[in-house]
Scaffold this active site. Structure first.
Site: not given
Length: 89
Positions: A19, A37
């Protein structure tokens, strides 16, 4: 022309700075959106901006950062989403 895409990335993509790396790449490409996520271990990425830059970002997402092992990426164009920056969720 500005467009939005949603991408779903599978593999070893959590716990490997996917990320944060996605955020940096998106900023470098002038894109907004988010990376988050998912409960199943995958990552979802929303990309908003110029289509040519989204295409470059999708190519990067297909392998991700060095520690990641991407096994699958699915993406599709969606209606325009107006995000002021790229966030991590």
């Amino acid at each position: 022309m500005n467009v939005s895409y949603i991408a779903h990335i599978s593999g070893r993509v959590q716990g490997v700075y996917f990320r944060a790396s996605s955020q940096q790449q998106a900023i470098d490409y002038g894109l907004s959106g988010y990376a988050r996520n998912l409960a199943d271990g995958d990552v979802e990425v929303l990309l908003c901006g110029e289509e040519k830059n989204i295409e470059r970002m999708l190519e990067w997402l297909a392998h991700g950062p060095e520690q990641a092992e991407v096994t699958s990426i699915q993406h599709k164009k969606i209606p325009w989403q107006d995000h002021p920056f790229f966030s991590i969720g």
